[in-house]
Write an enzyme that holds these catalytic residues in place. Structure first.
Site, PDB file in Angstrom:
ATOM      1  N   THR A  33       0.828  -1.206   0.000  1.00  0.00           N
ATOM      2  CA  THR A  33       0.000   0.000   0.000  1.00  0.00           C
ATOM      3  C   THR A  33       0.868   1.264   0.000  1.00  0.00           C
ATOM      4  OG1 THR A  33      -0.130   0.038   2.413  1.00  0.00           O
ATOM      5  CG2 THR A  33      -1.808  -1.210   1.243  1.00  0.00           C
ATOM      6  N   GLU A  61      -1.457  -0.813  -4.178  1.00  0.00           N
ATOM      7  CA  GLU A  61      -2.726  -0.155  -3.881  1.00  0.00           C
ATOM      8  C   GLU A  61      -2.425   1.240  -3.371  1.00  0.00           C
ATOM      9  OE1 GLU A  61      -5.013  -2.282  -1.018  1.00  0.00           O
ATOM     10  OE2 GLU A  61      -5.068  -4.155  -2.172  1.00  0.00           O
TER      11      GLU A  61
END
Length: 562
Positions: free
Chosen positions: A433, A466
């Site tokens: 992330t 992400e």
């Protein structure tokens, strides 16, 4: 027809341990790794500072050489397999398609508590809009707390069958998340979905089944890995429950595996990430950029810590986890354990504890991943896990927030290489992330360094990515495009991310200006390293296409907000 669709779319707002059990499940893998026996880390993962002169004051830097992973884990084969498993006409391509496919995360409440699709007509119209933007597919959470809510072994796939059929009909691929955690209490959680009712019942009878901090505060987001192999859930271990759930999913959706369903992301902790719940936002316990707190004070984790201390001949080290590591919202220098000069993290005890704490987490991932790869063998789906991008206080020596979360990553120790090695062993995907963040956008007094963190991870392995927070601006898209090339040095070659998942589908995404930027971003990602035009240029070239689809997008927004 137009007015109807408009209404619909805006409404979407390691020692082997043999486990013996009489539980009637088939082909359950019984060999797992027990973390109660402490082992020192590999020499290649730890080093001492080579600089003998000058001030070693805190600077925004990753672990110094050779901790910057001279070993790069080779995940070429699994990533090649993932990127070539884009089915076209029922067969996979023989060579990797260029560029990076983009997926879009679904709303957390896509399936309602009654196991039906939430805002079904709006969802259908949204899928049509995503397909028109050349999005590869969607990511959807499959909640343990919904599917197996009332009784153990009783699975209701309800709305998920409808959603997956809908995705198939629109030609969208699907990344499915096995969500074994509670929804609620983390960044971006807009709803609450508890663990299954029968699991919650057992937890209330034995609160040590969940992670616990030194002050006795319990965290109900995820079952403590300390009891992974214990028969604490109505005759089953947590690992068996996870395996049975995945096996039932495989049986239910066998016909979609490998064509519509192309990836299974296995949840391994809070927010579905392989980590401890060290920074819970619920009830204001933690606020950014606090260092968080260790989560090893339940009786099951405490027992394993005592065993590990006995093995190394230091029983006094097993009495407790660190009690001088401050509180959730402290900064490193406010604590004895994390301070840069003579902090406990760099002491022999600190090395022992942090190695044990992180190894427990990695073994937890290893155990679940072993089960998942066995269950989904021969299905052509790829397996992935998500690692959290904890970037605050990254510029300090101790990297305190990463340590409390279970990532033993300090100035002198690479915490991501052993995770990458574990994933490579199973051919699984490392999903990371905070890809959209830039260093200068973050509070510099907290020594935040998301770009340097991503660079460290990229230098260790290949990955999927992400964004951590919803972003619609060109600066965020440009940063994602830059990170997607995995360009660390001159030896980076033609590597690219195998996929990027955009957070998240909501009404804001479909607003005119945001949608134009998003479509240009998707097109640039698909061009990959071969694309040389800037986002603005691609956006201008897209204008004629966008105008042709404008009525469709205008139908989406009102349906999502009702």
């Amino acid at each position: 027809m137009t007015l109807s669709q408009t209404h619909h779319i805006r409404s979407l707002s390691g020692t082997p341990l043999l486990v013996e059990t009489n539980f009637s499940t088939t082909d359950f893998a019984t060999t797992i790794h027990a973390s109660s026996v402490w082992k020192s880390s590999s020499p290649s993962l730890k080093c001492k500072a080579t600089c003998q002169t000058g001030d070693l004051s805190d600077t925004l830097s990753p672990p110094i050489s050779p901790c910057r992973s001279p070993i790069r884990v080779d995940l070429t084969s699994p990533f090649q397999a993932f990127t070539t498993n884009i089915i076209e006409g029922g067969s996979a391509h023989n060579k990797k398609e260029k560029g990076v496919p983009v997926y879009v995360m679904m709303p957390l409440d896509s399936v309602k508590m009654d196991n039906t699709v939430n805002r079904k007509k709006a969802m259908n119209a949204s899928f049509q809009a995503l397909k028109s933007a050349r999005v590869e597919g969607i990511m959807m959470d499959v909640w343990w707390g919904l599917v197996e809510r009332e009784h153990p072994g009783d699975y209701n796939w309800g709305g998920y069958m409808d959603l997956l059929d809908m995705a198939k009909n629109h030609g969208l691929k699907v990344q499915v998340v096995m969500s074994f955690h509670q929804c609620g209490g983390n960044v971006g959680d807009s709803i609450t979905i508890l663990l299954p009712e029968w699991v919650v019942e057992k937890i209330h009878k034995d609160l040590d089944l969940v992670y616990t901090d030194q002050w006795g505060r319990r965290n109900f987001e995820y079952i403590s890995l300390g009891c992974d192999t214990l028969l604490v859930l109505k005759g089953r271990t947590p690992l068996q429950c996870y395996a049975d759930f995945m096996r039932a999913f495989k049986i239910q959706f066998q016909h979609l595996l490998g064509n519509t369903i192309v990836e299974i992301q296995v949840g391994m902790g809070p927010a579905g990430e392989l980590r401890y719940p060290s920074y819970p936002e619920q009830d204001g316990t933690w606020k950014f950029p606090g260092i968080g707190a260790f989560q090893c004070f339940d009786k099951y984790m405490s027992s394993k810590l005592r065993d590990a201390a006995e093995v190394v001949g230091k029983p006094e080290w097993g009495h407790s986890g660190p009690t001088d590591a401050g509180h959730y919202n402290n900064w490193p220098e406010e604590t004895q354990f994390f301070r840069k000069e003579s902090g406990g993290w760099s002491s022999p005890y600190g090395e022992f504890f942090l190695t044990w704490y992180s190894k427990m987490l990695i073994d937890h991932g290893e155990n679940i991943l072993s089960l998942a790869t066995e269950i989904f063998t021969y299905t052509s789906v790829k397996i992935s896990i998500k690692i959290d991008g904890i970037h605050w206080h990254y510029g300090t020596r101790s990297h305190a927030p990463e340590l409390t979360a279970g990532y033993y990553n300090t100035r002198f120790h690479d915490g991501y290489l052993p995770i990458a090695q574990m994933l490579a062993h199973h051919g699984a995907i490392f999903n990371f992330t905070c890809i959209e963040m830039r260093d200068h956008e973050q509070p510099q007094d907290a020594l935040c360094a998301p770009e340097k963190l991503v660079k460290q991870v990229v230098s260790t392995t290949q990955l999927a990515g992400e964004n951590a927070l919803p972003r619609y601006d060109e600066q965020a898209y440009e940063q994602i495009l830059k990170a997607s090339t995995l360009q660390v040095d001159e030896n980076s070659g033609e590597r690219e991310m195998c996929a990027f998942t955009y957070l998240r589908m909501n009404p804001d995404l479909f607003q005119d200006d945001n949608w134009r930027k998003f479509m240009a971003f998707v097109k640039k990602m698909k061009e990959g390293k071969d694309g040389h035009r800037c986002l603005e240029e691609v956006e201008r070239d897209n204008e004629h296409f966008i105008h042709g689809k404008q009525s469709l997008v205008q139908e989406v927004v009102p349906a999502l907000v009702h």
